[in-house]
Design a protein around this motif. Structure first.
Motif, short mmCIF file in Angstrom:
data_model
loop_
_atom_site.label_atom_id
_atom_site.label_comp_id
_atom_site.label_asym_id
_atom_site.label_seq_id
_atom_site.Cartn_x
_atom_site.Cartn_y
_atom_site.Cartn_z
N ASN A 135 -51.61 18.97 -8.53
CA ASN A 135 -52.71 19.66 -9.20
C ASN A 135 -53.46 18.73 -10.16
OD1 ASN A 135 -54.21 22.01 -9.37
ND2 ASN A 135 -53.09 22.80 -11.14
N GLY A 136 -53.17 17.43 -10.08
CA GLY A 136 -53.86 16.47 -10.90
C GLY A 136 -53.44 16.46 -12.35
N LEU A 137 -52.20 16.89 -12.63
CA LEU A 137 -51.70 16.97 -14.00
C LEU A 137 -50.56 15.98 -14.19
CD1 LEU A 137 -51.66 20.86 -14.31
CD2 LEU A 137 -53.24 19.31 -15.48
N PRO A 138 -50.33 15.52 -15.42
CA PRO A 138 -49.22 14.59 -15.67
C PRO A 138 -47.87 15.28 -15.44
CG PRO A 138 -50.19 15.32 -17.74
CD PRO A 138 -51.10 15.81 -16.66
N ASP A 139 -46.92 14.51 -14.91
CA ASP A 139 -45.61 15.09 -14.62
C ASP A 139 -44.54 14.66 -15.60
OD1 ASP A 139 -45.16 12.47 -14.00
OD2 ASP A 139 -44.60 12.81 -11.91
N ASP A 140 -44.94 13.91 -16.65
CA ASP A 140 -43.95 13.38 -17.60
C ASP A 140 -44.11 13.96 -19.00
OD1 ASP A 140 -46.36 12.19 -18.13
OD2 ASP A 140 -45.58 10.14 -18.27
N GLN A 141 -44.89 15.02 -19.11
CA GLN A 141 -45.09 15.67 -20.41
C GLN A 141 -44.32 16.98 -20.47
OE1 GLN A 141 -49.20 16.09 -21.56
NE2 GLN A 141 -49.75 14.02 -20.88
N PRO A 142 -43.95 17.43 -21.68
CA PRO A 142 -43.25 18.72 -21.80
C PRO A 142 -44.09 19.86 -21.24
CG PRO A 142 -43.05 17.48 -23.83
CD PRO A 142 -44.06 16.75 -22.99
N VAL A 143 -43.41 20.85 -20.69
CA VAL A 143 -44.10 22.00 -20.10
C VAL A 143 -43.44 23.29 -20.59
CG1 VAL A 143 -44.78 20.75 -18.03
CG2 VAL A 143 -42.61 22.00 -18.05
N ASP A 144 -44.15 24.38 -20.39
CA ASP A 144 -43.58 25.72 -20.54
C ASP A 144 -43.39 26.27 -19.12
OD1 ASP A 144 -43.79 25.46 -23.30
OD2 ASP A 144 -45.79 26.36 -23.35
N ARG A 145 -42.22 26.78 -18.85
CA ARG A 145 -41.88 27.23 -17.49
C ARG A 145 -41.53 28.71 -17.50
NH1 ARG A 145 -36.81 25.08 -13.63
NH2 ARG A 145 -37.42 26.32 -11.80
N TRP A 146 -41.88 29.42 -16.43
CA TRP A 146 -41.57 30.85 -16.35
C TRP A 146 -41.05 31.22 -14.97
CZ3 TRP A 146 -46.38 28.69 -16.89
CH2 TRP A 146 -47.25 28.82 -15.80
N GLN A 147 -40.24 32.28 -14.96
CA GLN A 147 -39.70 32.89 -13.74
C GLN A 147 -39.73 34.40 -13.94
OE1 GLN A 147 -35.79 31.14 -14.05
NE2 GLN A 147 -36.24 29.55 -12.54
N ILE A 148 -40.52 35.10 -13.16
CA ILE A 148 -40.62 36.56 -13.26
C ILE A 148 -40.31 37.14 -11.88
CG2 ILE A 148 -42.07 38.51 -13.91
CD1 ILE A 148 -43.83 36.51 -15.48
N CYS A 149 -39.13 37.71 -11.75
CA CYS A 149 -38.63 38.21 -10.46
C CYS A 149 -38.88 39.71 -10.37
CB CYS A 149 -37.13 37.93 -10.32
SG CYS A 149 -36.65 36.23 -10.70
N ARG A 150 -39.53 40.13 -9.29
CA ARG A 150 -39.87 41.55 -9.11
C ARG A 150 -39.27 42.07 -7.81
NH1 ARG A 150 -44.00 42.72 -12.73
NH2 ARG A 150 -45.11 40.89 -13.56
N PHE A 151 -38.28 42.94 -7.95
CA PHE A 151 -37.70 43.61 -6.78
C PHE A 151 -38.40 44.93 -6.55
CE2 PHE A 151 -35.08 47.21 -5.50
CZ PHE A 151 -34.66 46.82 -4.23
N SER A 152 -38.73 45.20 -5.29
CA SER A 152 -39.23 46.53 -4.92
C SER A 152 -38.59 46.90 -3.59
CB SER A 152 -40.75 46.54 -4.82
OG SER A 152 -41.20 45.58 -3.87
#
Length: 348
Positions: free
Chosen positions: A206-223
């Motif tokens: 996506n053209g972004l640096p890969d060596d900088q800190p990030v915020d990560r999320w995981q939202i799992c939706r069961f239906s």
């Protein structure tokens, strides 16, 4: 046990492009094919003449022709013709409600009178120009509920997927679980961390640096009956995380359609829908290859888990706070199955 009055993904269109497909869904042997006009049909995989699997036949002019003696079936399950024989009086075999939608073939293995196509799970990313999708299929010898447990508790990533999407912060950050009607949602947000290898690749793509800190999320939706859609991604730290603008993040939806075959086997339709670099087919192929390897790592664990559970059926499994998503999902399933069977759900 599994609900039968529900829409399940049965196959993808390419699987029935040039020949019928036999597939067992919820213990129902079904043959899928395209009838006249290209419409999808689903019949009991049983020739009324001698019981041969109709899936071993072929489709000629929209009619399913048995590969044993040439008996022709209509899409409604009624016998049409057979060379040199009078067969129109044969009893009809069962036909199943079937719908082609969102790039999948969906089947209803239960009471046909209750099948409403409007109840098929909505997918905002399907056939949308702002999204790209790639996926695949695994056959796994385990109870479909074990895969739901697996997907609703992503702490296993640290161990099973240590070289791709796992990292210690998944263990360290607690998850939260809530139930909204028949939907169960488990969420985890990890801030100011270094992205694991898979997400480093996505950032670069996506053209972004890969060596900088990030915020990560995981939202799992069961239906129900057995769909798990997981919103995942990373954003450059301090830019809003899940709510960050697209210019500073890489995010996607992990697609998991889990279709029971029997009580101890399942069809697992997996994929990833993304909203970055959607016009890059090479990236789609690369992500599909990487994701396929990740899900392949789950396969042995789940099948060996199933073998253990069959070997020790009386052993009680322990439940921790990380298991809440799977436990709540099973409660929803037990309630729906009980309602279908006219019984009372067992309290978990």
């Amino acid at each position: 046990m599994f609900p039968k009055n529900a829409w399940y993904v049965a196959c993808t269109p390419d699987e029935i492009a040039d020949k019928p497909l036999g597939r067992k869904i919820c213990n129902e042997p079904i043959v899928f094919y395209r009838g006249q006009g290209g419409e999808v049909a689903a019949l009991e995989d049983f020739c009324p003449h001698r019981g041969a699997p109709l899936s071993l036949g072929k489709v000629i002019d929209g009619k399913l022709v048995c590969g044993y003696h040439g008996l022709e079936m209509g899409c409604d399950g009624k016998t049409v013709a057979m060379p040199g024989q009078r067969v129109r009086g044969f009893p009809a075999i069962r036909s199943y409600p079937v719908v082609e939608r969102h790039g999948f073939i969906w089947v209803w293995p239960g009471d046909a009178a209750q099948a409403d196509p409007a109840a098929i799970h909505p997918l905002e990313w399907a056939n949308h120009p702002e999204w790209a999708f790639g996926g695949g299929l695994y056959h796994i010898a385990c109870d479909y509920r074990l895969m739901i447990d697996n997907l609703m508790d992503l702490t296993h990533e640290t161990y099973v997927h240590s070289t791709s999407i796992g990292q210690k912060e998944i263990d360290e950050v607690p998850c939260t679980t809530r139930t909204e009607g028949d939907e169960v949602v488990t969420s985890r947000f990890m801030n100011n961390i270094i992205a694991p290898p898979f997400w480093q690749m996505a950032l670069r793509a996506n053209g972004l640096p890969d060596d900088q800190p990030v915020d990560r999320w995981q939202i799992c939706r069961f239906s129900p009956p057995s769909h798990v859609l997981i919103e995942v991604g990373v954003a450059l730290a301090g830019q809003g995380g899940f709510e960050a603008p697209a210019s500073v993040k890489a995010s996607s939806v992990v697609v998991d359609f889990i279709t029971p075959e029997t009580e101890t086997s399942m069809w697992y339709f997996w994929g990833m829908a993304r909203r970055f670099k959607v016009g890059d087919p090479a990236l789609t192929a690369s992500i599909r290859e990487g994701q396929g390897k990740i899900f392949g790592e789950d396969l042995e664990m789940l099948e060996r888990q199933q073998q253990n559970l069959l070997a020790w059926p009386d052993r009680n499994l322990l439940k921790l706070n990380i298991d809440a998503g799977g436990v709540q999902s099973r409660k929803v399933l037990e309630r729906l199955i009980a309602a279908e069977q006219g019984t009372t759900a067992e309290v978990v």
